[in-house]
Design an enzyme around this catalytic site. Structure first.
Site, short mmCIF file in Angstrom:
data_model
loop_
_atom_site.label_atom_id
_atom_site.label_comp_id
_atom_site.label_asym_id
_atom_site.label_seq_id
_atom_site.Cartn_x
_atom_site.Cartn_y
_atom_site.Cartn_z
CE LYS A 41 89.64 52.73 124.73
NZ LYS A 41 90.14 51.34 124.60
CB VAL A 62 90.55 57.84 121.32
CG1 VAL A 62 89.97 57.01 120.16
CG2 VAL A 62 89.46 58.66 121.98
CB THR A 68 93.08 59.45 138.52
OG1 THR A 68 92.07 60.27 137.92
CG2 THR A 68 94.16 60.35 139.14
CB VAL A 76 98.65 55.32 131.97
CG1 VAL A 76 98.90 56.58 131.13
CG2 VAL A 76 97.93 54.26 131.14
#
Lengths: 318, 318
Positions: free
Chosen positions: A208, A136, A80, A14
């Site tokens: 989530k 999410v 992270t 990411v």
């Protein structure tokens, strides 16, 4: 939407994708750190070099990670690894940025799943804002949709929120294979980790849903992972899927978040239902007061996909 | 999001619902007009009274419609009937609001389908902004999703954008009935108008795709209805649906908008495809550069549903 200066913490899929794509969304990365190193440049870190160096040498630059937190930036992107309990070091990164009135965009679920009230308190005290779309449903615009409708007009958010578990169940259903066989296939394909428990035991989906319930509860209640009622897919036998198919149904790991509860479990759903997505796709179904039921599906994970959610959040900051 | 003062033009299903729901989204309606009357009140129009009066007497109040345009408000909600060509009187309403630096939220498709460049030029000259989520896909958050990703990162938007046409085709498919029979049923149910041509000839879907292409083209090109390649459902025979079903396919009226083209036509889609929504539901599928394919489905029309999109837009204004 004017360009922002981003400090990106985390150089995994990411963080790396955010650094790679930031310029195409009009932003400049002024700091980029992994756990042991950093690259800092007021006029913009050379993304290609930093990523190549990470790939070749395991570091992103010659500076210390602390130098990234203290660099000049408008938005801290916290990518992270998600940690539970005290959500450290992610929580401290969030606090550091908000205390200097910078904005924060999270891909790390920990702070808003395990310490939501603490994060919201820090945000109230700060000129900065905290956004966390990427926590999410990956690329799926869930939290922004809830925000636009206002959480008070959304009574539930449910769906398939873990691509690994969904891949396993949908393959078991279509191929008539058992769990261990499909899990091994998923691991070979890189869809499941060597230790898949976080995904197949429902923990990822539960985090989530905890975040969703925190949003829907609008400060009336705070949820953490401990509040979630969680059952994963490790005990779903192939025979259950066959029996379901006889009735035109199948089984999916469904997470449901309301202002009052968080629950993840395998559920029967009709084979042609919106919730019966295939492969690694995710879907979120919102029950709204005036807009009826909204279904939003897409890729729930991946570097560019999740980075796209991070960069959409940056664009929504003032 | 602080409360705004809304002037609502149009007292049909959408305008009426906006007036009814505004308070629950934190806003005040300071003016409300239909084609022949208006109610104006600086501290808020009594929604229930105005709607009851409209129902009983055919007027919303004792003032003239012009009094609504010249009232005090922050946001003009333009919910008068969509008109083509010069898009009047809707276009003049938009201009009037922007020239006084107010914001505009459109449910009326005309100005952004037929005079998009003119509207954008007025917006550039104004302190006010123009938003129009409600013009495409009713309750479905399409334009806000494209905005968050940036139109430059979206290569196509396609989907089922007209509930009437979709109801007719999906009923023909599931019941094996012919077009005239199902159309009559749809008219009885109020799903189709007495004159259904706007829906079944594809014009409504085409207007929405024109708006989408105007957004995706980002000012490089301007589209109007005349630029759309449109074929409706009036020539789809029941036999075509049966043949399709033999191959596990069905037929839906699909609109597709790209930065370079606008096209609406009946298309074969797999029966289990996301695009094969049933009944009056709509779906929009976005092809994105980094987030993969996003599917968003929900109710494409209805007073509260479309009002929900209007009020989400109000919330996204500064």
């Amino acid at each position: 939407m004017s360009g922002k200066r981003l400090a990106v913490l985390g150089a995994g899929a990411v963080g790396g994708s955010v650094v790679e794509l930031a310029a195409s969304y009009g932003h400049t990365v002024t700091a980029f750190a992994d756990s042991s190193s950093a690259a800092v440049a007021a006029d913009g870190v050379d993304a290609a070099s930093a990523l190549a160096r990470k790939n070749d040498e395991g570091v992103v630059g010659g500076a210390d990670p602390e130098d990234a937190l203290s660099a000049d930036y408008d938005v801290l992107v916290e990518a992270t690894p998600t940690t539970l309990g005290d959500a450290e070091p992610g929580f401290s990164h969030v606090r550091h940025a908000l205390e200097r009135d910078a904005d924060v965009v999270l891909a790390n679920k920990g702070p808003v799943a395990e310490r939501y009230a603490d994060v919201m308190a820090l945000e109230r005290e700060s000129e900065g804002a905290v956004r966390f779309e990427a926590t999410v449903g990956g690329a799926i615009p869930v939290l922004s949709t809830i925000e636009d409708l206002s959480p008070s007009h959304v009574s539930a958010a449910r769906g398939v929120l873990n691509g690994t578990a969904n891949f396993v169940l949908s393959r078991m259903a279509t191929e008539g294979l058992d769990y261990e066989h499909v899990l091994a296939e998923a691991q070979d394909l890189g869809v499941a980790e060597a230790d898949p428990s976080f995904d197949v035991e429902g923990t990822d989906a539960a985090l989530k849903c905890v975040i969703l319930s925190n949003v829907l509860a609008e400060g009336e209640r705070e949820y953490t992972l401990a509040d979630a009622d969680v059952e994963g897919i490790t005990n779903v036998p192939g025979s259950a899927l066959e029996l379901a198919a006889d009735e035109g149904q199948t089984i999916r790991l469904i997470g449901e978040a309301t202002p009052d509860s968080v629950r993840v479990s395998p559920r029967l759903v009709p084979q042609n239902a919106a919730l019966a997505v295939s492969g690694t796709r995710n879907i979120v179904q919102l029950e709204t007061e005036h807009a009826g039921q909204l279904n939003i599906s897409g890729r729930g994970a991946g570097g560019p996909e999740t980075a796209s959610a991070v960069l959409s959040d940056v664009g929504r900051l003032d």
